[in-house]
Design an enzyme around this catalytic site. Structure first.
Site, mmCIF file in Angstrom:
data_model
loop_
_atom_site.group_PDB
_atom_site.id
_atom_site.type_symbol
_atom_site.label_atom_id
_atom_site.label_comp_id
_atom_site.label_asym_id
_atom_site.label_seq_id
_atom_site.Cartn_x
_atom_site.Cartn_y
_atom_site.Cartn_z
ATOM 1 C CG ASN A 1 6.400 -0.275 -1.433
ATOM 2 O OD1 ASN A 1 6.931 0.445 -0.589
ATOM 3 N ND2 ASN A 1 6.678 -1.567 -1.542
ATOM 4 N N GLY B 1 7.554 -7.421 -20.167
ATOM 5 C CA GLY B 1 6.522 -6.412 -20.355
ATOM 6 C C GLY B 1 5.222 -6.736 -19.635
ATOM 7 C CG ASP C 1 4.518 -2.661 -4.699
ATOM 8 O OD1 ASP C 1 3.516 -3.331 -5.008
ATOM 9 O OD2 ASP C 1 5.208 -2.901 -3.683
ATOM 10 C CB THR D 1 3.399 -7.117 -14.504
ATOM 11 O OG1 THR D 1 3.447 -7.876 -13.296
ATOM 12 C CG2 THR D 1 2.469 -5.933 -14.331
ATOM 13 N N GLY E 1 7.518 -8.962 -15.905
ATOM 14 C CA GLY E 1 8.913 -8.570 -15.673
ATOM 15 C C GLY E 1 9.512 -7.937 -16.918
ATOM 16 N N GLY F 1 0.832 -1.204 0.000
ATOM 17 C CA GLY F 1 0.000 0.000 0.000
ATOM 18 C C GLY F 1 0.864 1.251 0.000
ATOM 19 N N GLY G 1 16.937 -0.426 -4.191
ATOM 20 C CA GLY G 1 15.945 0.050 -3.227
ATOM 21 C C GLY G 1 14.546 -0.094 -3.787
ATOM 22 C CG ASN H 1 3.732 -11.562 -10.175
ATOM 23 O OD1 ASN H 1 3.057 -12.578 -10.104
ATOM 24 N ND2 ASN H 1 4.601 -11.217 -9.237
HETATM 25 P P1 ADP Z 1 6.349 -7.813 -9.760
HETATM 26 O O1 ADP Z 1 7.350 -6.930 -9.087
HETATM 27 O O2 ADP Z 1 4.963 -7.684 -9.187
HETATM 28 O O3 ADP Z 1 6.771 -9.244 -9.935
HETATM 29 P P2 ADP Z 1 7.032 -7.450 -12.573
HETATM 30 O O4 ADP Z 1 8.399 -7.961 -12.270
HETATM 31 O O5 ADP Z 1 6.211 -8.217 -13.557
HETATM 32 O O6 ADP Z 1 6.179 -7.201 -11.258
HETATM 33 O O7 ADP Z 1 7.243 -5.955 -13.134
HETATM 34 C C1 ADP Z 1 6.216 -5.019 -13.349
HETATM 35 C C2 ADP Z 1 6.546 -4.184 -14.570
HETATM 36 O O8 ADP Z 1 7.813 -3.522 -14.353
HETATM 37 C C3 ADP Z 1 6.734 -4.993 -15.863
HETATM 38 O O9 ADP Z 1 5.499 -5.167 -16.539
HETATM 39 C C4 ADP Z 1 7.717 -4.115 -16.642
HETATM 40 O O10 ADP Z 1 7.052 -3.108 -17.384
HETATM 41 C C5 ADP Z 1 8.561 -3.475 -15.535
HETATM 42 N N1 ADP Z 1 9.798 -4.278 -15.361
HETATM 43 C C6 ADP Z 1 10.028 -5.268 -14.473
HETATM 44 N N2 ADP Z 1 11.260 -5.804 -14.631
HETATM 45 C C7 ADP Z 1 11.827 -5.109 -15.640
HETATM 46 C C8 ADP Z 1 13.100 -5.173 -16.316
HETATM 47 N N3 ADP Z 1 14.033 -6.057 -15.964
HETATM 48 N N4 ADP Z 1 13.320 -4.295 -17.336
HETATM 49 C C9 ADP Z 1 12.398 -3.377 -17.705
HETATM 50 N N5 ADP Z 1 11.186 -3.270 -17.118
HETATM 51 C C10 ADP Z 1 10.896 -4.123 -16.114
#
Ligand code: ADP
Length: 316
Positions: free
Chosen positions: A48, A235, A262, A230, A232, A46, A297, A190
Site C-alpha cells: 500500500n 490531523g 498507509d 497521526t 485521523g 508495504g 477502497g 497512529n
Molecule cells: P491509520 O489509518 O494508521 O489509523 P489515521 O486514521 O490517523 O491513520 O490517518 C492518517 C492521516 O490521514 C491523518 O493524519 C489525516 O491527515 C488523514 N485522515 C485520516 N482520517 C481523515 C478524515 N476523516 N478526514 C481527513 N483526513 C483524514
C-alpha cells in the site's frame, strides 16, 4: 521539483492479497451466510505504501519476499503496473503470499479478519542484504512491522550507512529494540499505536492532543529523532525534542478511512524524497490521505499527484 531530480523511495514490507466478502452482517460461529459482493485486491502495508508513493510521483523500489504458490504473480504484476521496481523482491516458489480474508458487514461497517502472513513472515535480514545496492541508492527507506524485525533492522542499517532518511511506520505496534529506534529518523504511528508503544493507558479524559503529546515525549526519550503521530480526522502531531507542531487534517467527507495511514506514509516518503521540508512532506501525506478517505477502497482510493490541488500540483 520534477520527478527526474527526486531521490528514490525504497519500501521494505509486506504484500498481501485481500479477499473481501460483503454481507448484511457478520456470520455467527458455525453459520453460513449468503454474501452480497466479493472483491479481491492487493494490500499489505508495504504494498500500500509503495503504491501511495508511486502515485504521487516518486520513483519506488520494493523489497519483499513474495510467495508464488497462489496470487504471487498477480500481486507483483499489480505493483509493476504502478511503475514500482520489483527487481529486489525475492520470489519464493514454495510459499504462499500474505492472504487476508476479510468479512465486512453492511450494517455499521463492522469487520472480521483472518490474516495469514505467508511469505511476509519469512523476509529475512539475508534477503534484505541481498538488496543492498537498491537500499544504498535510496533517498528514503520506509518499513512497517508486518515483516520480521531483523529484516527491518538490516534495511535501516544499510540505509543509515548510505545517508538515506529512514521512516518506520510502527504498525502493527510491537515493542521496538532501542538499536532499531536509534536508526530511525521518522517514527510514524497512529494514536492507538503510539499509546501502546509508549505504555500509556488510553484515557478519554486526557483528550486526543495531550495524549499524543505524552506518548510522543515517551517515544522521543527512546532515541528517535522525530515522532509523527497521526490522529485521523484530528490531523497529525510532529514532535522533536525541541518542538511539537500540530497539522490539522483537511476537512473532507470521509467514506472509508481504511488505508489512510498507509496513504499518509507513502505521501510523506514521496515528499521527503523530493527534498521537501518536514512540514511540507507531512502536508503532502495529509493531502493524499484526505482524498483517499473520501473514496472507498484502499489502493484504489489512493490519488495520483495530478489530483492534488494548490502547492502540491507538480509542474513536470
Ligand atoms: P491509520 O489509518 O494508521 O489509523 P489515521 O486514521 O490517523 O491513520 O490517518 C492518517 C492521516 O490521514 C491523518 O493524519 C489525516 O491527515 C488523514 N485522515 C485520516 N482520517 C481523515 C478524515 N476523516 N478526514 C481527513 N483526513 C483524514
Amino acid at each position: 521539483m520534477t520527478e527526474n531530480n527526486s531521490g528514490r523511495v525504497v519500501v521494505v514490507g509486506s504484500l498481501n492479497m485481500d479477499m473481501v466478502a460483503h454481507a448484511s452482517r457478520l456470520p455467527a460461529p458455525g453459520e453460513t451466510l449468503a454474501g452480497e459482493a466479493f472483491v479481491m485486491a492487493p494490500g499489505g502495508k508495504g504494498g500500500n505504501q509503495a503504491v501511495a508513493s508511486a502515485r504521487l510521483g516518486a520513483a519506488v523500489d520494493f523489497v519483499a519476499r513474495v510467495g508464488m504458490r497462489q496470487y504471487g504473480a498477480e500481486l507483483l504484476q499489480a505493483m509493476q503496473s504502478e511503475g514500482i521496481a520489483c527487481e529486489a523482491v525475492v520470489r519464493d516458489a514454495a510459499a504462499l503470499p500474505g492472504i487476508a480474508v476479510i468479512m465486512v458487514a453492511a450494517l455499521g461497517g463492522e469487520n472480521a479478519i483472518v490474516y495469514v502472513p505467508g511469505s511476509n513472515a519469512q523476509l529475512s535480514a539475508v534477503d534484505v542484504r541481498a538488496a543492498a545496492s537498491t537500499l544504498q541508492a535510496a533517498a528514503v527507506v520506509v518499513a512497517q512491522l508486518e515483516v520480521p524485525l531483523p529484516a527491518v533492522y538490516a534495511a535501516f542499517e544499510l540505509a543509515r550507512g548510505a545517508g538515506a532518511i529512514t521512516v518506520l511506520n510502527a504498525a502493527p505496534a510491537l515493542q521496538l529494540p532501542a538499536a532499531l529506534l536509534a536508526l530511525t529518523d521518522w517514527l510514524v504511528l497512529n494514536e492507538t499505536e503510539a499509546s501502546q508503544l509508549a505504555g500509556l493507558a488510553v484515557s478519554a479524559q486526557t483528550g486526543v492532543l495531550p495524549q499524543a503529546e505524552l506518548a510522543a515525549g515517551q517515544l522521543l526519550s527512546c532515541g528517535v529523532k522525530q515522532v509523527l503521530i497521526t490522529l485521523g480526522a484530528d490531523g497529525a502531531l510532529l514532535c522533536t525534542v525541541e518542538a511539537m507542531q500540530h497539522f490539522p487534517a483537511q476537512a473532507v467527507k470521509a467514506i472509508d478511512t481504511v488505508g489512510a495511514g498507509d496513504t499518509f506514509v507513502g505521501g510523506l516518503a514521496a515528499g521527503l524524497a523530493e527534498g521537501m521540508t518536514a512540514a511540507d512532506a507531512v502536508r503532502l501525506g495529509q493531502a493524499a490521505a484526505a482524498i483517499a478517505v473520501s473514496r472507498s477502497g484502499v489502493q484504489s482510493a489512493m490519488p495520483h499527484r495530478a489530483e492534488l490541488t494548490n502547492q502540491f500540483c507538480r509542474t513536470v
